[in-house]
Design an enzyme around this catalytic site. Structure first.
Site, PDB file in Angstrom:
ATOM      1  N   GLU A  85      23.370  81.292  37.042  1.00  0.00           N
ATOM      2  CA  GLU A  85      21.992  81.570  36.623  1.00  0.00           C
ATOM      3  C   GLU A  85      21.379  80.345  35.934  1.00  0.00           C
ATOM      4  O   GLU A  85      20.172  80.120  36.016  1.00  0.00           O
ATOM      5  CB  GLU A  85      21.993  82.797  35.702  1.00  0.00           C
ATOM      6  CG  GLU A  85      20.645  83.454  35.509  1.00  0.00           C
ATOM      7  CD  GLU A  85      20.043  84.074  36.771  1.00  0.00           C
ATOM      8  OE1 GLU A  85      20.718  84.134  37.814  1.00  0.00           O
ATOM      9  OE2 GLU A  85      18.871  84.467  36.709  1.00  0.00           O
ATOM     10  N   HIS A 103      20.185  78.610  42.923  1.00  0.00           N
ATOM     11  CA  HIS A 103      21.499  79.185  43.262  1.00  0.00           C
ATOM     12  C   HIS A 103      22.054  78.510  44.513  1.00  0.00           C
ATOM     13  O   HIS A 103      23.244  78.216  44.613  1.00  0.00           O
ATOM     14  CB  HIS A 103      21.361  80.689  43.533  1.00  0.00           C
ATOM     15  CG  HIS A 103      21.160  81.532  42.300  1.00  0.00           C
ATOM     16  ND1 HIS A 103      22.054  81.545  41.262  1.00  0.00           N
ATOM     17  CD2 HIS A 103      20.177  82.400  41.945  1.00  0.00           C
ATOM     18  CE1 HIS A 103      21.628  82.395  40.320  1.00  0.00           C
ATOM     19  NE2 HIS A 103      20.490  82.916  40.707  1.00  0.00           N
ATOM     20  N   HIS A 113      13.894  79.747  42.219  1.00  0.00           N
ATOM     21  CA  HIS A 113      15.036  80.366  41.531  1.00  0.00           C
ATOM     22  C   HIS A 113      16.227  80.488  42.493  1.00  0.00           C
ATOM     23  O   HIS A 113      17.326  80.014  42.201  1.00  0.00           O
ATOM     24  CB  HIS A 113      14.632  81.749  41.009  1.00  0.00           C
ATOM     25  CG  HIS A 113      15.724  82.478  40.299  1.00  0.00           C
ATOM     26  ND1 HIS A 113      15.805  82.533  38.932  1.00  0.00           N
ATOM     27  CD2 HIS A 113      16.807  83.156  40.749  1.00  0.00           C
ATOM     28  CE1 HIS A 113      16.883  83.217  38.592  1.00  0.00           C
ATOM     29  NE2 HIS A 113      17.509  83.609  39.675  1.00  0.00           N
ATOM     30  N   GLU A 114      15.971  81.101  43.640  1.00  0.00           N
ATOM     31  CA  GLU A 114      17.063  81.272  44.606  1.00  0.00           C
ATOM     32  C   GLU A 114      17.535  79.910  45.122  1.00  0.00           C
ATOM     33  O   GLU A 114      18.718  79.711  45.393  1.00  0.00           O
ATOM     34  CB  GLU A 114      16.632  82.185  45.757  1.00  0.00           C
ATOM     35  CG  GLU A 114      16.277  83.621  45.334  1.00  0.00           C
ATOM     36  CD  GLU A 114      17.342  84.316  44.503  1.00  0.00           C
ATOM     37  OE1 GLU A 114      18.541  84.043  44.703  1.00  0.00           O
ATOM     38  OE2 GLU A 114      16.974  85.130  43.621  1.00  0.00           O
TER      39      GLU A 114
HETATM   40 ZN    ZN Z   1      19.458  84.479  39.704  1.00  0.00          ZN
END
Ligand code: ZN
Length: 508
Positions: free
Chosen positions: A302, A276, A272-273
């Site tokens: 996101e 980003h 997830h990170e």
């Molecule tokens: Zn996030």
């Protein structure tokens, strides 16, 4: 001769603007580094001094951005907007937007807000620990009052909520959210109901053991590397609440956390990170030290993390490739686990109390509840003291869950204690944008899933770089979604994605 001089002046104005914006960006980067350090390595006793250091630098950046000199320069450039190249025009437009957005808040208001945020945060930490909403209530009321005033300073059309939403999701309105979220809550609730009632539940007993932590971290590094994260331009460390910080285009800091009780949250958190981080590593080199080298919106940001974490990282092709590697890293026991077993376990749907632990099917429902409540409160239709009751009733309706106490109910999130009203919708929009753009990705990259099954992600990363990352703030979120899907932001592609995936998983 005269014209030559004019052009020269214009060049000088632009040069000076870039210089100033660059200095502001350097201050922002320093702030980011101080805050990263605070959440990773700073010893606890450093907190008070760090708070002062951050306040000093952010006041300095604020002063530079809102200075009369900046205002006048932007005004002069605006008057000659037609003479600017396309690239310079968009930079000037974004700088003017940021200037106006910041300068319309009086300095004493900004100070009051900062103080209310810091005491609100302290009060929230204590009230959550003691499970005592009433001790947080006066601080929350103060923050709501300030948020209402902030909306008035900014001005708005339609709902006053729009003025606050704009900080996170410029280009989206509460009226649009109502129509997007309406269908989403109905169909997602129904899907969750069917899944809960299904007799085909996954066997997850094999997860019930202690999982060593270092191998979890090693495995995440391997996966991030395969996906294309440049560790010469970034790193990963541990943090209590995982986040990503950009110090510069070539210095992106990811964080993650491990768990002894289960082996997946470290990986999904890292991916997830990483999503980003890819975005932050993908802005145009020539946009560095300008306000263009930022995400188009929190929702688009996101959408990048959700594409990698959920659509890829929770897919069967992904696990067909990674299961042997996962077992080699993590499984020191005799059990042989199949890709299918992991695929089922990692997509286990279970209505739960806590947003950050929610699965793909229930996550947006947590967001819709928060959106409804914060909007009602800001529009003056609900009092702050009524929040716990409204929260618990809506949890029952949307997820059929009884909330045992406010600590695991309306006190669980940090956002309101920091005065961040209007933030939550971006989380759900990220899921929707991701699914909507992914339909186009699958059309453009017919070999995508074969590549994923071979642990290859160049095609996907390249697509995201070309179609999302490189634009930075040159386009607003709805435009990016439209250009990459041919339609306005909508809940339909996400619902189709969920219904197809989970109907198979749960034999619905
Ligand atoms: Zn996030």
């Amino acid at each position: 001769m005269y014209k030559f001089k004019e052009e020269n002046l214009l060049e000088t104005e632009l040069f000076n603007l870039r210089e100033k914006l660059g200095e502001i960006s350097d201050l922002d980067s320093s702030l980011a580094l101080l805050s990263w350090d605070q959440q990773t390595y700073m010893p606890p006793k450093g907190a008070a001094a760090r708070g002062r250091q951050r306040a000093t630098i952010s006041a300095l950046a604020h002063r530079m951005l809102t200075s009369a000199e900046m205002g006048e320069r932007l005004q002069r450039l605006h008057e000659r907007r037609d003479e600017l190249s396309d690239g310079d025009r968009v930079l000037v437009d974004v700088a003017i937007y940021d200037y106006k957005r910041t300068a319309c808040l009086p300095e004493d208001f900004v100070e009051k807000l900062a103080m209310a945020q810091s005491s609100g945060y302290e009060a929230w930490v204590a009230s959550r620990k003691d499970n005592d909403f009433s001790s947080f209530l006066p601080y929350l009321e103060k923050l709501i009052d300030l948020a209402k005033r902030k909306a008035e300073y900014h001005g708005y059309e339609g709902s006053s909520y729009n003025a606050l939403l704009e900080d996170f999701e410029r280009g989206m309105t509460a009226e649009q959210l109502d129509s997007i979220f309406g269908e989403l809550s109905l169909r997602q609730s129904k899907l969750v109901e069917k899944i809960t009632a299904s007799s085909n539940q996954p066997d997850i007993t094999w997860l019930d053991r202690k999982w060593p932590e270092q191998p979890q971290l090693d495995f995440t590094l391997l996966v991030l590397r395969d996906m294309g994260f440049d560790f010469e331009a970034g790193r990963q460390d541990l943090a209590a609440h995982p986040f990503t910080t950009s110090i510069s285009l070539h210095d992106i800091r990811l964080t993650t956390r491990t768990s002894r009780d289960e082996p997946f949250s470290c990986l999904t958190g890292s991916i997830h990170e990483g999503g980003h981080g890819f975005y932050e590593q993908g802005f145009k080199e020539s946009d560095t030290r300008t306000p263009l080298a930022k995400g188009a919106s929190f929702g688009i940001h996101e959408s990048q993390s959700r594409t990698w974490e959920n659509i890829i990282g929770r897919s069967l092709p992904f696990w067909r490739y990674y299961t042997p590697l996962f077992l080699k890293h993590l499984d020191d026991g005799p059990a042989k686990i199949s890709a299918d077993q992991i695929f089922r376990a990692i997509n286990h749907v279970r209505p739960s109390l806590i947003r950050v632990e929610a699965d793909e099917c229930t996550y947006n429902l947590h967001i819709i509840l928060r959106y409804e409540i914060e909007r009602a409160v800001l529009e003056g239709k609900m009092a702050a003291r009524e929040i716990p009751e409204a929260w618990n009733a809506r949890m029952k309706e949307l997820l059929d869950i009884e909330v045992p106490d406010d600590a695991s109910g309306c006190l669980q999130d940090i956002h309101w204690s920091m005065g961040m009203f209007g933030y939550f919708p971006s989380y759900a929009l990220g899921n929707l944008y991701a699914a909507q753009m992914f339909k186009q990705i699958e059309k453009d990259l017919p070999n995508l899933w074969t590549e994923v099954e071979a642990g290859q992600f160049n095609g996907l990363l390249g697509w995201l770089r070309r179609n999302v990352h490189v634009h930075g703030r040159r386009k607003l979120a709805p435009q990016i979604v439209y250009d990459n899907s041919g339609s306005e932001p909508s809940s339909k592609p996400y619902l189709q994605y969920l219904e197809a995936k989970y109907s198979k998983l749960y034999s619905l």
